[in-house]
Structure formats: structure tokens, C-alpha cells
Design a protein around this motif. Structure first.
Motif, PDB file in Angstrom:
ATOM      1  N   GLN A  55       0.791  -1.220   0.000  1.00  0.00           N
ATOM      2  CA  GLN A  55       0.000   0.000   0.000  1.00  0.00           C
ATOM      3  C   GLN A  55       0.827   1.276   0.000  1.00  0.00           C
ATOM      4  O   GLN A  55       0.256   2.366   0.092  1.00  0.00           O
ATOM      5  CB  GLN A  55      -0.932   0.013   1.227  1.00  0.00           C
ATOM      6  N   ASP A  56       2.128   1.174  -0.071  1.00  0.00           N
ATOM      7  CA  ASP A  56       2.987   2.362  -0.008  1.00  0.00           C
ATOM      8  C   ASP A  56       3.818   2.454  -1.283  1.00  0.00           C
ATOM      9  O   ASP A  56       4.887   1.845  -1.383  1.00  0.00           O
ATOM     10  CB  ASP A  56       3.898   2.283   1.220  1.00  0.00           C
ATOM     11  N   PRO A  57       3.362   3.239  -2.272  1.00  0.00           N
ATOM     12  CA  PRO A  57       4.141   3.342  -3.520  1.00  0.00           C
ATOM     13  C   PRO A  57       5.478   4.045  -3.321  1.00  0.00           C
ATOM     14  O   PRO A  57       6.431   3.785  -4.066  1.00  0.00           O
ATOM     15  CB  PRO A  57       3.214   4.136  -4.444  1.00  0.00           C
ATOM     16  N   LEU A  58       5.567   4.945  -2.330  1.00  0.00           N
ATOM     17  CA  LEU A  58       6.833   5.643  -2.105  1.00  0.00           C
ATOM     18  C   LEU A  58       7.918   4.695  -1.605  1.00  0.00           C
ATOM     19  O   LEU A  58       9.108   4.941  -1.824  1.00  0.00           O
ATOM     20  CB  LEU A  58       6.635   6.786  -1.103  1.00  0.00           C
ATOM     21  N   PHE A  59       7.514   3.627  -0.933  1.00  0.00           N
ATOM     22  CA  PHE A  59       8.501   2.635  -0.499  1.00  0.00           C
ATOM     23  C   PHE A  59       9.201   2.030  -1.705  1.00  0.00           C
ATOM     24  O   PHE A  59      10.434   1.904  -1.731  1.00  0.00           O
ATOM     25  CB  PHE A  59       7.810   1.551   0.325  1.00  0.00           C
ATOM     26  N   TRP A  60       8.432   1.659  -2.709  1.00  0.00           N
ATOM     27  CA  TRP A  60       9.024   1.059  -3.901  1.00  0.00           C
ATOM     28  C   TRP A  60       9.784   2.096  -4.728  1.00  0.00           C
ATOM     29  O   TRP A  60      10.772   1.752  -5.387  1.00  0.00           O
ATOM     30  CB  TRP A  60       7.936   0.397  -4.743  1.00  0.00           C
ATOM     31  N   THR A  61       9.343   3.346  -4.686  1.00  0.00           N
ATOM     32  CA  THR A  61      10.109   4.402  -5.356  1.00  0.00           C
ATOM     33  C   THR A  61      11.478   4.561  -4.720  1.00  0.00           C
ATOM     34  O   THR A  61      12.504   4.645  -5.409  1.00  0.00           O
ATOM     35  CB  THR A  61       9.346   5.730  -5.302  1.00  0.00           C
ATOM     36  N   ALA A  62      11.498   4.606  -3.379  1.00  0.00           N
ATOM     37  CA  ALA A  62      12.769   4.741  -2.667  1.00  0.00           C
ATOM     38  C   ALA A  62      13.661   3.529  -2.898  1.00  0.00           C
ATOM     39  O   ALA A  62      14.871   3.657  -3.107  1.00  0.00           O
ATOM     40  CB  ALA A  62      12.511   4.932  -1.172  1.00  0.00           C
ATOM     41  N   MET A  63      13.057   2.346  -2.887  1.00  0.00           N
ATOM     42  CA  MET A  63      13.839   1.132  -3.126  1.00  0.00           C
ATOM     43  C   MET A  63      14.397   1.120  -4.544  1.00  0.00           C
ATOM     44  O   MET A  63      15.565   0.764  -4.765  1.00  0.00           O
ATOM     45  CB  MET A  63      12.972  -0.102  -2.888  1.00  0.00           C
ATOM     46  N   GLY A  64      13.572   1.507  -5.518  1.00  0.00           N
ATOM     47  CA  GLY A  64      14.047   1.528  -6.897  1.00  0.00           C
ATOM     48  C   GLY A  64      15.168   2.526  -7.110  1.00  0.00           C
ATOM     49  O   GLY A  64      16.156   2.224  -7.806  1.00  0.00           O
ATOM     50  N   ASN A  65      15.062   3.721  -6.525  1.00  0.00           N
ATOM     51  CA  ASN A  65      16.135   4.712  -6.646  1.00  0.00           C
ATOM     52  C   ASN A  65      17.432   4.198  -6.027  1.00  0.00           C
ATOM     53  O   ASN A  65      18.521   4.399  -6.582  1.00  0.00           O
ATOM     54  CB  ASN A  65      15.721   6.016  -5.970  1.00  0.00           C
ATOM     55  N   THR A  66      17.316   3.545  -4.883  1.00  0.00           N
ATOM     56  CA  THR A  66      18.508   3.043  -4.196  1.00  0.00           C
ATOM     57  C   THR A  66      19.165   1.915  -4.976  1.00  0.00           C
ATOM     58  O   THR A  66      20.394   1.865  -5.106  1.00  0.00           O
ATOM     59  CB  THR A  66      18.143   2.563  -2.785  1.00  0.00           C
ATOM     60  N   VAL A  67      18.356   0.995  -5.496  1.00  0.00           N
ATOM     61  CA  VAL A  67      18.907  -0.113  -6.285  1.00  0.00           C
ATOM     62  C   VAL A  67      19.566   0.414  -7.557  1.00  0.00           C
ATOM     63  O   VAL A  67      20.652  -0.050  -7.950  1.00  0.00           O
ATOM     64  CB  VAL A  67      17.798  -1.130  -6.611  1.00  0.00           C
ATOM     65  N   TYR A  68      18.936   1.384  -8.213  1.00  0.00           N
ATOM     66  CA  TYR A  68      19.518   2.004  -9.406  1.00  0.00           C
ATOM     67  C   TYR A  68      20.885   2.593  -9.088  1.00  0.00           C
ATOM     68  O   TYR A  68      21.861   2.374  -9.816  1.00  0.00           O
ATOM     69  CB  TYR A  68      18.567   3.082  -9.921  1.00  0.00           C
ATOM     70  N   TYR A  69      20.963   3.320  -7.998  1.00  0.00           N
ATOM     71  CA  TYR A  69      22.230   3.939  -7.602  1.00  0.00           C
ATOM     72  C   TYR A  69      23.277   2.888  -7.268  1.00  0.00           C
ATOM     73  O   TYR A  69      24.440   2.989  -7.690  1.00  0.00           O
ATOM     74  CB  TYR A  69      21.988   4.852  -6.399  1.00  0.00           C
ATOM     75  N   ALA A  70      22.878   1.847  -6.520  1.00  0.00           N
ATOM     76  CA  ALA A  70      23.832   0.837  -6.079  1.00  0.00           C
ATOM     77  C   ALA A  70      24.414   0.061  -7.250  1.00  0.00           C
ATOM     78  O   ALA A  70      25.635  -0.150  -7.328  1.00  0.00           O
ATOM     79  CB  ALA A  70      23.166  -0.116  -5.087  1.00  0.00           C
ATOM     80  N   PHE A  71      23.566  -0.353  -8.188  1.00  0.00           N
ATOM     81  CA  PHE A  71      24.023  -1.226  -9.259  1.00  0.00           C
ATOM     82  C   PHE A  71      24.747  -0.466 -10.370  1.00  0.00           C
ATOM     83  O   PHE A  71      25.267  -1.092 -11.301  1.00  0.00           O
ATOM     84  CB  PHE A  71      22.850  -2.004  -9.838  1.00  0.00           C
ATOM     85  N   ILE A  72      24.792   0.859 -10.275  1.00  0.00           N
ATOM     86  CA  ILE A  72      25.590   1.634 -11.235  1.00  0.00           C
ATOM     87  C   ILE A  72      26.828   2.214 -10.565  1.00  0.00           C
ATOM     88  O   ILE A  72      27.936   2.131 -11.096  1.00  0.00           O
ATOM     89  CB  ILE A  72      24.740   2.749 -11.880  1.00  0.00           C
ATOM     90  N   SER A  73      26.655   2.796  -9.383  1.00  0.00           N
ATOM     91  CA  SER A  73      27.782   3.461  -8.728  1.00  0.00           C
ATOM     92  C   SER A  73      28.832   2.476  -8.228  1.00  0.00           C
ATOM     93  O   SER A  73      30.037   2.760  -8.292  1.00  0.00           O
ATOM     94  CB  SER A  73      27.282   4.318  -7.562  1.00  0.00           C
ATOM     95  N   VAL A  74      28.408   1.312  -7.733  1.00  0.00           N
ATOM     96  CA  VAL A  74      29.382   0.366  -7.172  1.00  0.00           C
ATOM     97  C   VAL A  74      30.301  -0.203  -8.251  1.00  0.00           C
ATOM     98  O   VAL A  74      31.528  -0.160  -8.102  1.00  0.00           O
ATOM     99  CB  VAL A  74      28.659  -0.747  -6.393  1.00  0.00           C
ATOM    100  N   PRO A  75      29.784  -0.746  -9.374  1.00  0.00           N
ATOM    101  CA  PRO A  75      30.716  -1.232 -10.405  1.00  0.00           C
ATOM    102  C   PRO A  75      31.602  -0.134 -10.980  1.00  0.00           C
ATOM    103  O   PRO A  75      32.803  -0.352 -11.194  1.00  0.00           O
ATOM    104  CB  PRO A  75      29.778  -1.813 -11.477  1.00  0.00           C
ATOM    105  N   LEU A  76      31.016   1.045 -11.224  1.00  0.00           N
ATOM    106  CA  LEU A  76      31.825   2.143 -11.750  1.00  0.00           C
ATOM    107  C   LEU A  76      32.881   2.577 -10.743  1.00  0.00           C
ATOM    108  O   LEU A  76      34.028   2.866 -11.113  1.00  0.00           O
ATOM    109  CB  LEU A  76      30.937   3.326 -12.130  1.00  0.00           C
TER     110      LEU A  76
END
Length: 314
Positions: A74-95
Motif C-alpha cells: 500500500q505504499d508506492p513511495l517505499f518502492w520508489t525509494a527502493m528503486g532509486n537506491t537499487v539504481y544507484y547501487a548497481f551503477i555506482s558500485v561497479p563504476l
């Protein structure tokens, strides 16, 4: 002849042993008290509060799994926050691993001035996260920032950076390179532990620089790469200071623009200290803990075929 056997009874701790035990406990007592009061108790309390409606102003009541159910369904912002964090993690860490490893290779060359260059590349890592964030807030300002000013000088109109939802996360990834000095130092330490005999034997066999890198350097550096990978993933899921400053530097709404900078830790902070939903925030914290634990275990299991110690596969 009668043989007599004397059985010596085992004695308990001597007075000296008891005195040493008492002195040892007295020395470690501050750490034990600190651990119980400031680590173990908050950990167990947050687990309990995650099943309640506890807030700072209200002791709350038991709701079972309602916080977790609301979070996932019931909380769309939770998935927004999770998606932003995963996006950042899977790009910033390898780079970040690639850039810091490349810098370590360059800084591993034997030159007279190399100590100076290593110091220059490490100094930005000593700058506090708040100061570095404000510095990039000015550099990436779309109107009078240094980067867009240089782009206009060469006839290019720069992007909105932190004010543009498309460029906000790439801007944060760019900021993450500011602190790669720690990873570079760890890679340098790993490069220094590689036996030089391996390079000498490869050179005699006619191996090129690229061949030595692929066959010696990278395999021998896999433990260090693995170590930095684990630290990078854990750190990327805990980003808070930068997104908090970036959001409040351009808007009074956390996560602006358009929730593109609403990261997991920032959303947890908002729920806990702005909305005062401590129970919900505790549930979010435990979800993050389980997620990071699962990722760490998966990486450990997947590393068995690629991580080598002293030439042995583990």
C-alpha cells in the motif's frame, strides 16, 4: 607389593586467577555496558517496535505484520525509494570499483613523485560528506555552477543536473567518485602484496602488459575486489547525507525533484522523524537489514568460483 595411587583433586580457580578475571571484567565493562545499552537494546527494541504503531508521542499498540503488509502492498513511495537506491547501487558500485582499481594501477607505478600523487587522490576522501555535498551543489547548479559555465563556454547547454529528475541520480553517482580514495588505497595495498616473481616469470615468457594484467593482477586482486564490492554495496544502500542535502538544497521536499532522490535511508528518516511513525520506520530498517544480509550471503556463495587466495580457489 601393593601399589598405591594418589589421586590429586582438581582445585578451583586460585585467588590470583579470580583477581585476574575481576580485573579483566573491569577493563571490558565500559565496552560491555555500551554494547548492551547502545547496540543490543536498540536492535531488539527496533525489532519489537516494527510490529507496533509506536511513535515518539504515542507508545502505540501491537499490530503484528501490518507495517510490513502496508509497506509492500500500500505504499508506492517505499518502492520508489527502493528503486532509486537499487539504481544507484548497481551503477555506482561497479563504476566505483573500476575507477578506483584503474587509479590504483596508475598510482602503483614506481616514480619519485608517486607519494605526492597518492596523497592528492586520497585527500578528497577526507572531506566530510556534508562539505563535499555542498561543494557539488554549487558545481552542479544549472544557472551559475562551474560545470555548466564551462559547457556554455564551449557552446554546449548543460543539463539541469540536480533540478532535473533525469539527471539527479547520475549527478549523485558523479559525487560518489569524490570518495573513491579509500577504495584506491585498499587496492594499492592489494597490489603491493602480489609476488613480483610472478611478473618476472611472465615477462621472461614474453607476456604483454595486458596479458600480465589479465592472468596475474586481476586473479590475485580478486580478494581485494571482493572486499571492496561488499563494502560498496552496503554503503550504497545507506546513502543519506548527500540526498538529504541535494533535496533540501533545491526544494523543501525531501527527494525532490519528483522523488528522483527519494532514497531508502531518506524515506526511513522522513517516516521516523517527520511523520513520527517509528514503528513503520523500524520495519523499514529490518527490511533493509534482511536485504543486505541476503545480498551479502549471495555474493559470498557466488564468489567461490572467482575469488582466489594465494593462487587457490576458495
Amino acid at each position: 607389593m601393593a601399589i598405591t595411587t594418589t589421586v590429586r583433586r582438581s582445585r578451583g580457580p586460585s585467588k590470583r586467577d579470580r583477581r585476574n578475571l575481576r580485573n579483566g571484567l573491569l577493563f571490558v565493562a565500559p565496552w560491555i555496558i555500551g554494547f548492551l545499552c547502545f547496540q543490543l537494546y536498540p536492535l531488539l527494541a527496533s525489532l519489537y517496535y516494527s510490529f507496533t504503531t509506536y511513535s515518539i508521542l504515542d507508545p502505540g499498540h501491537w499490530v503484528g505484520l501490518d507495517n510490513y503488509r502496508t509497506m509492500f502492498t500500500q505504499d508506492p513511495l517505499f518502492w520508489t525509494a527502493m528503486g532509486n537506491t537499487v539504481y544507484y547501487a548497481f551503477i555506482s558500485v561497479p563504476l566505483g570499483l573500476l575507477v578506483s582499481f584503474t587509479l590504483a594501477l596508475l598510482l602503483n607505478v614506481r616514480l619519485r613523485e608517486m607519494a605526492f600523487y597518492r596523497t592528492i587522490y586520497f585527500l578528497p576522501s577526507l572531506v566530510p560528506a556534508v562539505a563535499g555535498s555542498f561543494l557539488f551543489l554549487w558545481l552542479l547548479n544549472p544557472e551559475f555552477g562551474l560545470i555548466n559555465s564551462l559547457l556554455r563556454f564551449v557552446g554546449i547547454e548543460g543539463p539541469g543536473w540536480l533540478t532535473d529528475p533525469v539527471w539527479s541520480k547520475p549527478s549523485l553517482i558523479l559525487l560518489s567518485f569524490w570518495g573513491i580514495g579509500f577504495g584506491t588505497v585498499i587496492f594499492l595495498a592489494g597490489l603491493g602484496d602480489i609476488p613480483q616473481e610472478l611478473y618476472e616469470a611472465a615477462t621472461i615468457d614474453g607476456a604483454t602488459w595486458w596479458r600480465r594484467l589479465r592472468a596475474i593482477t586481476v586473479p590475485m586482486m580478486t580478494p581485494t575486489i571482493f572486499f571492496n564490492l561488499i563494502l560498496g554495496i552496503i554503503g550504497s544502500f545507506q546513502v543519506f547525507t548527500q540526498v538529504y542535502i541535494f533535496g533540501n538544497g533545491n526544494s523543501q521536499t525531501p527527494g525532490a525533484p519528483q522523488d528522483s532522490l527519494l532514497f531508502y535511508q531518506l524515506y526511513l528518516f522522513v517516516m521516523a522523524f517527520q511523520n513520527l511513525k517509528m514503528g513503520y520506520a523500524s520495519a523499514m530498517a529490518w527490511v533493509l537489514f534482511v536485504l543486505l544480509l541476503g545480498l551479502t550471503i549471495a555474493i559470498f556463495r557466488g564468489s567461490k568460483n572467482v575469488v582466489y587466495y594465494e593462487g587457490l580457489k576458495v
